[in-house]
Structure formats: structure tokens, C-alpha cells
Scaffold this active site. Structure first.
Site, mmCIF file in Angstrom:
data_model
loop_
_atom_site.group_PDB
_atom_site.id
_atom_site.type_symbol
_atom_site.label_atom_id
_atom_site.label_comp_id
_atom_site.label_asym_id
_atom_site.label_seq_id
_atom_site.Cartn_x
_atom_site.Cartn_y
_atom_site.Cartn_z
ATOM 1 N N HIS A 61 0.869 -1.183 0.000
ATOM 2 C CA HIS A 61 0.000 0.000 0.000
ATOM 3 C C HIS A 61 0.903 1.229 0.000
ATOM 4 C CE1 HIS A 61 1.008 -0.506 4.215
ATOM 5 N NE2 HIS A 61 0.369 0.600 4.571
ATOM 6 N N HIS A 63 1.229 3.986 2.157
ATOM 7 C CA HIS A 63 1.624 4.799 3.311
ATOM 8 C C HIS A 63 3.136 5.018 3.234
ATOM 9 C CE1 HIS A 63 -2.168 3.651 5.799
ATOM 10 N NE2 HIS A 63 -2.370 4.687 5.013
ATOM 11 N N ASP A 65 5.666 4.938 5.096
ATOM 12 C CA ASP A 65 6.670 4.032 5.677
ATOM 13 C C ASP A 65 6.890 2.775 4.832
ATOM 14 O OD1 ASP A 65 4.009 3.426 6.578
ATOM 15 O OD2 ASP A 65 4.810 2.093 8.112
ATOM 16 N N HIS A 66 6.139 2.659 3.719
ATOM 17 C CA HIS A 66 6.318 1.501 2.827
ATOM 18 C C HIS A 66 6.822 1.912 1.438
ATOM 19 C CE1 HIS A 66 4.074 -1.345 5.526
ATOM 20 N NE2 HIS A 66 3.749 -0.163 6.032
ATOM 21 N N HIS A 138 -6.856 -2.632 5.754
ATOM 22 C CA HIS A 138 -6.016 -1.630 6.423
ATOM 23 C C HIS A 138 -6.729 -0.282 6.384
ATOM 24 C CE1 HIS A 138 -2.565 0.218 8.077
ATOM 25 N NE2 HIS A 138 -2.046 0.706 6.964
ATOM 26 N N ASP A 210 0.362 -4.245 5.983
ATOM 27 C CA ASP A 210 -0.391 -3.721 7.127
ATOM 28 C C ASP A 210 -1.833 -4.198 7.027
ATOM 29 O OD1 ASP A 210 1.963 -2.391 7.489
ATOM 30 O OD2 ASP A 210 1.096 -0.374 7.523
ATOM 31 N N HIS A 268 6.713 -5.106 11.695
ATOM 32 C CA HIS A 268 5.962 -3.838 11.715
ATOM 33 C C HIS A 268 5.557 -3.485 13.152
ATOM 34 C CE1 HIS A 268 2.882 -0.817 10.521
ATOM 35 N NE2 HIS A 268 3.597 -0.703 9.418
HETATM 36 ZN ZN LIG Z 1 3.037 0.665 7.875
HETATM 37 ZN ZN LIG Z 2 -0.058 1.448 6.551
#
Ligand SMILES: [Zn+2]
Ligand SMILES: [Zn+2]
Length: 312
Positions: A61, A63, A65-66, A138, A210, A268
């Protein structure tokens, strides 16, 4: 046929002193596939010996942080003079999000970039295996998990029996192993099934990205060799996990138990468990025995499981 995974980042939302944000490499017989690319992933790749000569990055996805690490990784690949096509995969919205990310701050990327949006259930078929996307839950964000699913292997050939039956070693053995019957000079016809056992299942590794605990994960992870499940929180923050579209370690372990996987890897982690993840491990163990909390750099080998020989 080797298969292993290397966890490159295990922290949720932001890096900590001990942990980088999300990324994971699957390495199958020399081919490397990257899953997610959080900030700093290229340094983690160098640190843990993951090649830059890879052709596929799968995103769960979008976000930050990915994804944010793709910006730096693409700068480096461009500087290195890469010419090979890079294929990027992700859920709905991938074309815009990833196109923006890889071109951020660059005049031009000197190698072709192909971006494909995958639907849950869609397979990316390769020689001997497929990457299968499945729906994660998520919050509202389009999110996918991925499973590497190997094709079944040919049954085991019995060379002792072949010699006993006086079948000459060589091409005839190959034909039998491939499932063909063979006619011998002395007039006998030998069926493949006499010498070859039933097909053996391939390996399966499942990565959730996530997600809340969900049935789609159980379904695709049934009997999997390894399930890498997010475990952002411990039970004390179960409510927060539900609100933010994440899982607790215990919830992840319940999914592993329902799916009957061989091994569970938790990743995570919220920053508060970064230094000491014992609470996550303890709570998960109550529901599923064979579990580890990943640290950055954790390597998990995924061997073929030998068929159980029934006791005589
Ligand atoms: Zn994340
Ligand atoms: Zn996420």
C-alpha cells in the site's frame, strides 16, 4: 532450489535506533523480489547483502513508511547506469503514486519503469511459481498482501527400483520421471507410476503488509511454510490496533493457528516495542508456538519439507 526471506525493516510508521521501516526481500534460486521500500531501504539492502540487480518491487500500500525509500533507491539505480526494466506492482492507485515517487527530484530515469495495478486474486506468473495478491484490511486504504506460491514438483523417482527392474539408466529414466510410460527392448512396458511417487507440493510464503486480522489471510496462508504478519501492537493497545487498521501480536498468532502455517514471523512493530518486543512474543506464543519477532536483517530459510514416511 533455494528459497529464503530477509527482513530489511521491522518498524511501523517511523524508523527507530534499532529498526528501519518496512521492506522485505524474497530470494528464490538467485532471483530477488522486493516487497515494500520504506525510507532507508537501500542502505538496509547494502547492509544485508541484497542485490540491487532486481527487477520487481511489490508494494502492499502507499503509506509513506512503505514507499518513501523508492525515491532514494531509484536515484541510486539511475546513477549506477541501470538499463534493465524495473517492474513495480501495487494495489489500485499504484500508477500515480509510484510514478510520482520514482520521478521525485530526478530529471529523468534512464531505464524503463513499468507500473501495474493488481486486484486481489490476481497472479503474477513466473517459471515455477506465482506471486498472488490478496486483499488486506487496512482502514480505507487499498492494500494487498502477497503470497509466493510454488508449483507442485514432480514426484520422487525411485532409482533402486528402476535398477531392480533392469531399466537402463539414461533417457528412459528421464521419460519415466516426466510421467511417460516407456517400452523396453524385451517387450515390457513400464508405467511412470510404478517408479514415480505422487507430486510434491511446492513452498508457500505469505506476507500480509499492514492489516487487521482477516479471513483472506487465513485462506491464502492455509498450510503455508512461513507467514509474515504485521503485529504493530500488544494487547494493551488492542483498541488502537482496531482503530488504525493494524493487528496485535496475539491476533496475528490466531491467524497463524487458524491457517495451520509452519512458522510465523511478526514484523511492523510500533516504536514502543522497538527495543524490547518481549510482550509481543509472549502474547503471540499463547496462541501459536512457532513464532519469532523479526529484527532487521533476520533471515529465514524456507526448505522443502520432507514427506512424512509412515512407520511400518
Ligand atoms: Zn506501515
Ligand atoms: Zn499502513
Amino acid at each position: 532450489m533455494s528459497l529464503s526471506l530477509r527482513v530489511l525493516g521491522t518498524s511501523a510508521a517511523r524508523p527507530t535506533v534499532e529498526r528501519n521501516v518496512s521492506s522485505l526481500a524474497l530470494i528464490r534460486e538467485g532471483e530477488t523480489l522486493l516487497f515494500d521500500c520504506g525510507e532507508g531501504t537501500q542502505r538496509q539492502m547494502m547492509r544485508y547483502g541484497i542485490t540491487f540487480a532486481l527487477d520487481d518491487i511489490f508494494f502492499t500500500h502507499f503509506h509513506g513508511d512503505h514507499v518513501i525509500g523508492a525515491i532514494g533507491l531509484f536515484r541510486t539505480l539511475a546513477l549506477q547506469g541501470r538499463t534493465e526494466t524495473m517492474r513495480l506492482w501495487g494495489p489500485k492507485g499504484a500508477k500515480k503514486m509510484l510514478n510520482d515517487a520514482v520521478h521525485f527530484g530526478a530529471d529523468r530515469i534512464p531505464f524503463p519503469v513499468e507500473i501495474a495495478e493488481l486486484e486481489p486474486g490476481q497472479r503474477v506468473a513466473r517459471a515455477g511459481y506465482a506471486i498472488v495478491a490478496f486483499a488486506a484490511e487496512h482502514g480505507g486504504a487499498p492494500s494487498l498482501g502477497y503470497a509466493l506460491v510454488e508449483e507442485a514438483r514432480k514426484g520422487e523417482f525411485n532409482p533402486d527400483l528402476a535398477r531392480e527392474l533392469n531399466i537402463p539408466e539414461g533417457p528412459l529414466w528421464g521419460k519415466l520421471h516426466k510421467g511417460e510410460s516407456v517400452a523396453l527392448d524385451d517387450g515390457r512396458v513400464i508405467a511412470s507410476s510404478v517408479l514415480v511417487g505422487p507430486p510434491r507440493s511446492g513452498r508457500r510464503v505469505v506476507l500480509t503488509g499492514d492489516t487487521r486480522p482477516c479471513d483472506a489471510t487465513v485462506e491464502i496462508a492455509l498450510g503455508a511454510d512461513v507467514l509474515v504478519h504485521e503485529a504493530t501492537f500488544a494487547e494493551e493497545e488492542a483498541e488502537r490496533a482496531a482503530e488504525t487498521g493494524h493487528s496485535t501480536a496475539r491476533e496475528a498468532a490466531e491467524i497463524a493457528a487458524r491457517a495451520g502455517v509452519r512458522q510465523l514471523v511478526l514484523t511492523h512493530l510500533s516504536a514502543r516495542y522497538s527495543h524490547d518486543p518481549q510482550a509481543l512474543l509472549r502474547e503471540a506464543r499463547e496462541k501459536f508456538e512457532n513464532v519469532v519477532v523479526a529484527r532487521d536483517g533476520l533471515e529465514v530459510d524456507v526448505p522443502f519439507v520432507q514427506p512424512v514416511v509412515p512407520a511400518v
